[in-house]
Design an enzyme around this catalytic site. Structure first.
Site, PDB file in Angstrom:
ATOM      1  N   ASP A 211      11.236 -35.973 -19.358  1.00 32.49           N
ATOM      2  CA  ASP A 211      11.330 -37.427 -19.169  1.00 32.49           C
ATOM      3  C   ASP A 211      12.019 -37.657 -17.829  1.00 32.49           C
ATOM      4  O   ASP A 211      13.243 -37.605 -17.726  1.00 32.49           O
ATOM      5  CB  ASP A 211      12.101 -38.073 -20.322  1.00 32.49           C
ATOM      6  CG  ASP A 211      12.224 -39.575 -20.117  1.00 32.49           C
ATOM      7  OD1 ASP A 211      12.761 -40.262 -21.017  1.00 32.49           O
ATOM      8  OD2 ASP A 211      11.796 -40.067 -19.056  1.00 32.49           O
TER       9      ASP A 211
ATOM     10  N   LYS B 153      10.554 -46.533 -13.087  1.00 38.80           N
ATOM     11  CA  LYS B 153      11.545 -46.958 -12.084  1.00 38.80           C
ATOM     12  C   LYS B 153      11.018 -46.846 -10.649  1.00 38.80           C
ATOM     13  O   LYS B 153      10.300 -47.711 -10.160  1.00 38.80           O
ATOM     14  CB  LYS B 153      12.844 -46.176 -12.287  1.00 38.80           C
ATOM     15  CG  LYS B 153      13.500 -46.451 -13.655  1.00 38.80           C
ATOM     16  CD  LYS B 153      14.780 -45.674 -13.812  1.00 38.80           C
ATOM     17  CE  LYS B 153      15.273 -45.686 -15.232  1.00 38.80           C
ATOM     18  NZ  LYS B 153      16.017 -46.899 -15.581  1.00 38.80           N
TER      19      LYS B 153
ATOM     20  N   TYR C  25      18.182 -40.547 -23.493  1.00 37.82           N
ATOM     21  CA  TYR C  25      17.554 -41.847 -23.800  1.00 37.82           C
ATOM     22  C   TYR C  25      16.128 -41.801 -23.298  1.00 37.82           C
ATOM     23  O   TYR C  25      15.891 -41.442 -22.135  1.00 37.82           O
ATOM     24  CB  TYR C  25      18.313 -43.000 -23.135  1.00 37.82           C
ATOM     25  CG  TYR C  25      17.701 -44.364 -23.370  1.00 37.82           C
ATOM     26  CD1 TYR C  25      17.120 -45.083 -22.328  1.00 37.82           C
ATOM     27  CD2 TYR C  25      17.680 -44.936 -24.640  1.00 37.82           C
ATOM     28  CE1 TYR C  25      16.548 -46.329 -22.545  1.00 37.82           C
ATOM     29  CE2 TYR C  25      17.116 -46.188 -24.862  1.00 37.82           C
ATOM     30  CZ  TYR C  25      16.547 -46.883 -23.815  1.00 37.82           C
ATOM     31  OH  TYR C  25      15.976 -48.108 -24.043  1.00 37.82           O
TER      32      TYR C  25
HETATM   33  P1  KE4 Z   1      12.245 -48.567 -19.634  1.00 39.79           P
HETATM   34  O1  KE4 Z   1      11.444 -48.820 -20.906  1.00 39.79           O
HETATM   35  O2  KE4 Z   1      13.614 -49.228 -19.676  1.00 39.79           O
HETATM   36  O3  KE4 Z   1      11.453 -48.870 -18.367  1.00 39.79           O
HETATM   37  O4  KE4 Z   1      12.496 -46.974 -19.552  1.00 39.79           O
HETATM   38  C1  KE4 Z   1      13.119 -46.335 -20.631  1.00 39.79           C
HETATM   39  C2  KE4 Z   1      13.724 -45.036 -20.151  1.00 39.79           C
HETATM   40  C3  KE4 Z   1      13.093 -43.849 -20.478  1.00 39.79           C
HETATM   41  N1  KE4 Z   1      13.582 -42.656 -20.066  1.00 39.79           N
HETATM   42  C4  KE4 Z   1      14.714 -42.598 -19.319  1.00 39.79           C
HETATM   43  C5  KE4 Z   1      15.233 -41.257 -18.894  1.00 39.79           C
HETATM   44  C6  KE4 Z   1      15.395 -43.788 -18.952  1.00 39.79           C
HETATM   45  O5  KE4 Z   1      16.531 -43.704 -18.227  1.00 39.79           O
HETATM   46  C7  KE4 Z   1      14.896 -45.032 -19.369  1.00 39.79           C
HETATM   47  C8  KE4 Z   1      15.585 -46.334 -19.040  1.00 39.79           C
HETATM   48  N2  KE4 Z   1      16.866 -46.213 -18.438  1.00 39.79           N
HETATM   49  C9  KE4 Z   1      17.798 -47.294 -18.690  1.00 39.79           C
HETATM   50  C10 KE4 Z   1      19.069 -46.972 -17.919  1.00 39.79           C
HETATM   51  N3  KE4 Z   1      19.879 -46.093 -18.627  1.00 39.79           N
HETATM   52  C11 KE4 Z   1      17.243 -48.624 -18.334  1.00 39.79           C
HETATM   53  C12 KE4 Z   1      18.267 -49.725 -18.232  1.00 39.79           C
HETATM   54  C13 KE4 Z   1      18.125 -50.679 -19.365  1.00 39.79           C
HETATM   55  O6  KE4 Z   1      17.950 -50.239 -20.521  1.00 39.79           O
HETATM   56  O7  KE4 Z   1      18.224 -51.886 -19.081  1.00 39.79           O
END
Ligand code: KE4
Length: 427
Positions: A238, A266, A143
């Site tokens: 990533d 994060k 993701y």
């Molecule tokens: P954000 O746009 O949610 O800040 O980051 C996206 C992202 C990008 N790359 C990786 C490896 C990530 O894990 C994430 C976001 N992680 C999710 C948890 N699996 C955020 C939780 C959510 O979607 O509310």
């Protein structure tokens, strides 16, 4: 007006899609409904009815120091009186950029943004611009935020042109994203042999944290590095989730593989919205206004967010808690697996740095395809039973667990005692 939890949840669903501002929070994957949080403190969350939970979600990995850590609160208190955003350069963003350059081996220059999604979306634009190629390779179960190019699922065959994974993603966009199973070197070699000259970049979670926790097999990241170098594609780690979690310098430090670009999020915001992408000066100077690859953001690097990010990273630099974090995660995941197996329940677990994961299966999980084949029903029952007893694990079998510096041995022991009771009571 006190709506009560029922009333609040009803109102939330009338006002916001699914009652939430990010789907995974809705608990749809495990059923039931989410609790509303009143406050967090250290390893704990307290809901609006006063129940205490030991928190292993930690804002999806952001809170490596736990909730309301004194150094973060103090930094925010100090800054908020001076204003929240100016739309001008500030010392705080220079300080945060300095910390990232110092802590992440492959980063000589960085652009701060507001989320992981922005970071990966912008890094992809940069990769396409510098290689003058349009295809991008990702791995199933990886993701990278919700920008169109990454919301795709693998086509019928392996590495066929992808299909949109969400309505609204143009087929033409999805078709430029190739998808392979994680940890499959043979398919990787075949794809690069056939299409390497068309691939702008490979985006990989070097440790998959969005499929449950899945570690790279020996040699996989090295092969990725070799193939991208050979074919002139950029390797993008990533590390939005793995950054500062699998090691002080992230996965690139832990596995000794240097990407061309890295995306972060994060932890670097200390719970406030901060993302970043970085790499060599040569690459990053292509980004506007130094270069012509456009990228911008009203609140990027804002002083309140950088105050929290600097405070959290400063603590990591000054206290080096990584060994303790690693043993906490290891003791937790191995302890849970031992208790489950002792209760006759198939379970397999792993951990790396301050990330951990368990699957309800009796064999190692090396890809998203294998993760999907694990026992979801048992996961759901386990999640609910532990939640009832005050332990909050991520409400999805396809998420990683985390620990913080506040998850002491006593907290881990208390958690394992809850798991023992849950298994002995049966679910
Ligand atoms: P954000 O746009 O949610 O800040 O980051 C996206 C992202 C990008 N790359 C990786 C490896 C990530 O894990 C994430 C976001 N992680 C999710 C948890 N699996 C955020 C939780 C959510 O979607 O509310």
């Amino acid at each position: 007006m006190d709506l009560g939890v029922e009333g609040m949840w009803k109102r939330a669903q009338e006002l916001m899609p699914g009652g939430v501002n990010s789907p995974v929070r809705s608990f749809r994957s495990v059923g039931g409904k989410p609790f509303f949080v009143d406050r967090g403190q250290g390893p704990f969350l307290f809901d609006t009815e006063g129940r205490r939970y030991i928190d292993y979600v930690l804002s999806w990995g952001a809170l490596i120091l736990g909730h309301a850590h004194a150094s973060v609160v103090e930094a925010l208190n100090r800054q908020v009186r001076l204003g929240t955003s100016y739309g001008t350069p500030t010392p705080g963003e220079v300080e945060l950029a300095e910390r990232l350059v110092r802590m992440v081996p492959s980063v000589d220059m960085v652009r701060l943004v507001n989320s992981g999604t922005e970071a990966t979306m912008s890094a992809l634009r940069l990769a396409r611009a510098v290689t003058n190629r349009e295809y991008v390779l990702k791995f199933s179960g990886g993701y990278h935020g919700h920008s169109d190019s990454f919301l795709v699922s693998s086509g019928s065959g392996v590495a066929t042109l992808s299909l949109p994974d969400s309505p609204g993603v143009p087929k033409s966009t999805a078709a430029l994203t190739l998808v392979l199973p994680f940890n499959n070197i043979d398919l990787l070699r075949e794809l690069f042999k056939n299409n390497g000259s068309q691939i702008s970049s490979v985006f990989v979670e070097p440790v998959m944290g969005n499929s449950g926790l899945i570690l790279p097999e020996e040699g996989f990241l090295d092969e990725l590095r070799a193939l991208t170098t050979e074919h002139g594609s950029l390797l993008v780690f990533d590390e939005v989730m793995t950054g500062f979690r699998v090691a002080r310098g992230g996965a690139e430090e832990r596995f000794g593989v240097k990407p061309d670009l890295v995306t972060l999020g994060k932890v670097i915001g200390g719970g406030l919205p901060v993302g970043a992408f970085g790499g060599s000066r040569e690459l990053m100077e292509k980004i506007a206004p130094a270069g012509d690859v456009y990228q911008a953001g009203t609140l990027s690097g804002n002083p309140l967010a950088t105050a929290a990010g600097n405070a959290q990273l400063a603590y990591l630099q000054e206290n080096d808690p990584f060994a303790d974090l690693e043993s906490a995660a290891k003791n937790l995941s191995s302890g849970i697996v031992e208790i489950l197996k002792g209760g006759g329940i198939s379970a397999w677990g792993t951990s790396v740095g301050s990330m951990w994961g368990i699957f309800f299966t009796d064999s190692p999980v090396r890809s998203f395809e294998e993760a999907k084949a694990t026992d979801q029903e048992n996961f759901t029952k386990f999640h609910k039973a532990c939640l009832r007893k005050g332990v909050f694990f991520a409400p999805s079998a396809f998420e990683a667990g985390f620990v913080s510096t506040e998850h002491t041995e006593e907290i881990i022991d208390e958690t394992l005692e809850v798991v023992r009771v849950v298994v002995s009571e049966g679910w």
